[in-house]
Structure formats: structure tokens, C-alpha cells
Scaffold this motif. Structure first.
Motif, PDB file in Angstrom:
ATOM      1  N   LEU A  69       0.899  -1.217  -0.159  1.00 59.85           N
ATOM      2  CA  LEU A  69       0.021   0.016  -0.017  1.00 59.85           C
ATOM      3  C   LEU A  69       0.889   1.187   0.063  1.00 59.85           C
ATOM      4  O   LEU A  69       0.563   2.194  -0.619  1.00 59.85           O
ATOM      5  CB  LEU A  69      -1.011  -0.144   1.184  1.00 59.85           C
ATOM      6  CG  LEU A  69      -1.768   1.174   1.389  1.00 59.85           C
ATOM      7  CD1 LEU A  69      -2.754   1.385   0.259  1.00 59.85           C
ATOM      8  CD2 LEU A  69      -2.696   1.185   2.612  1.00 59.85           C
ATOM      9  N   LYS A  72       1.934   1.823  -3.561  1.00 60.12           N
ATOM     10  CA  LYS A  72       1.076   2.288  -4.320  1.00 60.12           C
ATOM     11  C   LYS A  72       1.063   3.878  -4.123  1.00 60.12           C
ATOM     12  O   LYS A  72       0.720   4.683  -4.935  1.00 60.12           O
ATOM     13  CB  LYS A  72      -0.077   1.617  -4.451  1.00 60.12           C
ATOM     14  CG  LYS A  72      -0.135   0.276  -4.680  1.00 60.12           C
ATOM     15  CD  LYS A  72      -1.448  -0.521  -4.339  1.00 60.12           C
ATOM     16  CE  LYS A  72      -1.455  -1.783  -4.881  1.00 60.12           C
ATOM     17  NZ  LYS A  72      -0.063  -2.752  -4.753  1.00 60.12           N
ATOM     18  N   GLU A 100      -3.539  -1.333 -10.111  1.00 59.21           N
ATOM     19  CA  GLU A 100      -3.461  -1.324  -8.709  1.00 59.21           C
ATOM     20  C   GLU A 100      -4.668  -1.684  -8.076  1.00 59.21           C
ATOM     21  O   GLU A 100      -4.592  -2.432  -7.106  1.00 59.21           O
ATOM     22  CB  GLU A 100      -2.746  -0.083  -8.293  1.00 59.21           C
ATOM     23  CG  GLU A 100      -1.197   0.324  -8.940  1.00 59.21           C
ATOM     24  CD  GLU A 100      -0.251  -0.723  -8.605  1.00 59.21           C
ATOM     25  OE1 GLU A 100      -0.397  -1.659  -7.686  1.00 59.21           O
ATOM     26  OE2 GLU A 100       0.681  -0.831  -9.749  1.00 59.21           O
ATOM     27  N   SER A 104      -5.569  -4.929  -5.852  1.00 60.45           N
ATOM     28  CA  SER A 104      -5.732  -4.756  -4.608  1.00 60.45           C
ATOM     29  C   SER A 104      -7.128  -5.356  -4.357  1.00 60.45           C
ATOM     30  O   SER A 104      -7.351  -6.392  -3.422  1.00 60.45           O
ATOM     31  CB  SER A 104      -5.852  -3.237  -4.399  1.00 60.45           C
ATOM     32  OG  SER A 104      -4.524  -2.681  -4.190  1.00 60.45           O
ATOM     33  N   ARG A 107      -6.516  -9.155  -4.220  1.00 66.57           N
ATOM     34  CA  ARG A 107      -6.093  -9.447  -2.714  1.00 66.57           C
ATOM     35  C   ARG A 107      -6.967  -9.704  -1.864  1.00 66.57           C
ATOM     36  O   ARG A 107      -7.082 -10.337  -0.812  1.00 66.57           O
ATOM     37  CB  ARG A 107      -4.936  -8.753  -2.349  1.00 66.57           C
ATOM     38  CG  ARG A 107      -3.457  -8.834  -3.347  1.00 66.57           C
ATOM     39  CD  ARG A 107      -2.447  -8.111  -2.742  1.00 66.57           C
ATOM     40  NE  ARG A 107      -1.204  -8.702  -3.445  1.00 66.57           N
ATOM     41  CZ  ARG A 107      -0.229  -7.975  -3.835  1.00 66.57           C
ATOM     42  NH1 ARG A 107      -0.293  -6.628  -3.983  1.00 66.57           N
ATOM     43  NH2 ARG A 107       0.628  -8.437  -4.061  1.00 66.57           N
TER      44      ARG A 107
END
Length: 180
Positions: A69, A72, A100, A104, A107
Motif C-alpha cells: 500500500l 502504491k 493497482e 488490490s 488480494r
């Protein structure tokens, strides 16, 4: 909080300071150089925190979530700051930031299913080339460096797309088994 996690938090705290120097005249003519140093130091903490965490067995759930994070935030903030300066096209930044968000999301879905999606080599290469691209674009040395900057933009963009395809290919079960 262990050292790698502290480095991650420091990197995140550096982002607004970096943006301040990228988008204002607070430092006068030195703004570009201050921003460049901040970006380089923050980028180095990315390398350092991972190396320390792995070598000293200090990998934590906080680090697994916050380190990517922080990366990013740093990279996306830098790219957004480069748009109004005319150094980076908005559509390229949109493609990169979209990737991204997609990863994310993957994930998060995987995490709900108890699956951990680790960073791939393609993703790591992508990040390295994005950081090199940003450094060259901020430095703005002109001449041959303009060409190098353009080459790095295209390499970063291509690696972004390749790493997205790689993540989706290797983790497609997240979409089917993750309840989607």
C-alpha cells in the motif's frame, strides 16, 4: 512495531511531504531536487524494509498489507503530480492506477477466502521500472534523458499490463472460488 514496519510507516508519511514539494513553490528553485531526494529515499526504504524483514524473519501481517500500500501511495502520488507538469500522460497514469486497484481487489477477495497472493517478479519489475521512470521524469535533465524517460514510461506501462495478466492468470481461482 519492528524496524521494517517503521520504515513502511515512514515511507507513507513521506508521501504528503513529497507531494507538497512537487505541487507547490514552497522550496523555490530547490523544489524539484527536494522532491527527487524524498522520492529516492522513500523508494530505498521500500527495498530496505523488505530486505530486513526477510533476512531477520520479521515478516508481519501489517507489513504484508501496508508495504504494498505504501508503494502504491508513493508511486501513484508521484505519477499524478507529473501529469500537470506535462511529463506523463493522464491515460498512462489511469492504466497504471487501474491495475493497482484490480490487484488490490484480487488480494481482498483472496484474503476473504484465506488465500495470500504474494508479489510476483513481474510486479516487482514493474515497481522498479515505475520508480526509475519517476526519478528520470522528476530530474528532467533534458537531452538524452528525455528519450530515456520515454523508454521507461513505455517499459513501465508494458510491465504493468504484463503483471496484471500474470496476476489474473495465476490467481483466476480467486474469482471462481472466492465467491464471485
Amino acid at each position: 512495531m519492528n524496524l521494517p514496519n517503521k520504515l513502511t510507516v515512514i515511507r507513507m508519511c513521506m508521501v504528503p511531504v513529497f507531494v507538497l514539494f512537487m505541487l507547490t513553490d514552497i522550496g523555490g528553485d530547490a523544489n524539484k531536487w527536494i522532491a527527487l531526494v524524498l522520492f529516492c529515499v522513500a523508494s530505498f526504504t521500500d527495498f530496505l524494509d523488505g530486505k530486513i524483514a526477510r533476512s531477520r524473519n520479521l515478516v508481519t501481517n501489517f507489513g504484508k498489507f501496508m508495504d504494498p500500500l505504501a508503494d502504491k501511495l508513493l508511486v501513484c502520488a508521484a505519477m499524478i503530480c507529473l501529469i500537470p507538469q506535462g511529463k506523463l500522460a493522464a491515460w498512462i497514469v489511469i492504466v497504471i492506477i487501474s491495475r493497482e486497484f484490480i490487484i488490490s481487489g484480487f488480494r481482498l477477495v483472496a484474503s476473504d477466502a484465506g488465500i495470500v497472493i504474494a508479489a510476483s517478479y513481474w510486479g516487482k519489475f514493474k515497481t522498479v521500472f515505475q520508480m526509475m521512470m519517476i526519478i528520470v521524469l522528476i530530474a528532467d535533465f533534458g537531452g538524452v534523458f528525455d528519450l530515456i524517460g520515454q523508454i521507461l514510461i513505455w517499459i513501465a506501462l508494458i510491465l504493468t499490463v504484463i503483471s496484471l495478466i500474470d496476476y489474473i492468470w495465476k490467481n483466476h481461482q480467486v474469482l471462481t472460488e472466492g465467491g464471485m
